[in-house]
Design a protein around this motif. Structure first.
Motif, short mmCIF file in Angstrom:
data_model
loop_
_atom_site.label_atom_id
_atom_site.label_comp_id
_atom_site.label_asym_id
_atom_site.label_seq_id
_atom_site.Cartn_x
_atom_site.Cartn_y
_atom_site.Cartn_z
N THR A 96 0.85 -1.19 0.00
CA THR A 96 0.00 0.00 0.00
C THR A 96 0.88 1.24 0.00
O THR A 96 2.07 1.19 0.31
CB THR A 96 -0.92 0.07 1.23
N THR A 97 0.28 2.35 -0.35
CA THR A 97 0.93 3.65 -0.28
C THR A 97 -0.18 4.69 -0.13
O THR A 97 -1.34 4.31 0.07
CB THR A 97 1.80 3.92 -1.53
N LYS A 98 0.17 5.96 -0.23
CA LYS A 98 -0.82 7.03 -0.12
C LYS A 98 -0.70 8.00 -1.28
O LYS A 98 0.39 8.18 -1.83
CB LYS A 98 -0.68 7.77 1.20
N TYR A 105 1.03 8.55 -6.99
CA TYR A 105 1.39 7.51 -6.02
C TYR A 105 2.53 6.70 -6.60
O TYR A 105 2.77 6.70 -7.82
CB TYR A 105 0.20 6.60 -5.68
N VAL A 107 4.48 2.78 -5.60
CA VAL A 107 4.58 1.61 -4.73
C VAL A 107 5.28 0.52 -5.54
O VAL A 107 5.30 0.58 -6.78
CB VAL A 107 3.18 1.16 -4.24
#
Length: 137
Positions: A96-98, A105, A107
């Motif tokens: 996951t990332t933000k 984004y 990842v």
């Protein structure tokens, strides 16, 4: 008694106006009271979208492959969840990332499953198209 009725009626209207957030009747009453015109403010809903791009498509097992993309209509700080297609179902992948303040984004994924792996990302109930990464022994 008539004056008391008018005050109570005005209080009821003011209460309804506050409950309605100052829109509708209250907005018209406020505009007339201030002697200004009531201009409508329109807010257009931005359609949410998310793109995806894989930095590699044919890689060795366990190689880290960056996935990057841009979002539209998705707030900064929203979690971006990677998913992999398994037996015809999209399953959350442990990555996951933000979303950044620029609406992007980044990842990476690494898989020990040889063959074609289909990945996508999901954020704010919006899914990207899928990308294929082939992991080879």
């Amino acid at each position: 008694m008539r004056a008391q009725f008018i005050r109570r009626s005005a209080a009821v209207v003011a209460g309804l106006a506050l409950a309605a957030g100052g829109l509708g009747i209250a907005g018209a009453l406020q505009a007339n009271a201030a002697g200004t015109s009531n201009t409508a403010v329109s807010t257009t809903a931005v359609a949410r979208s998310i793109t995806i791009k894989a930095a590699g498509t044919y890689v060795p097992l366990w190689a880290k492959v960056p996935l990057t993309g841009k979002t539209t209509g998705i707030a900064k700080g929203t979690v971006v969840q990677v998913q992999r297609l398994q037996s015809g179902k999209w399953v959350n992948f442990p990555a996951t990332t933000k979303v950044t303040s620029k609406g992007t984004y980044s990842v990476w994924v690494a898989s020990g499953r040889a063959g074609v792996n289909e990945f996508r990302v999901v954020a704010a109930k919006t899914a990207s198209p899928s990308v294929s990464i082939t992991y080879v022994k």
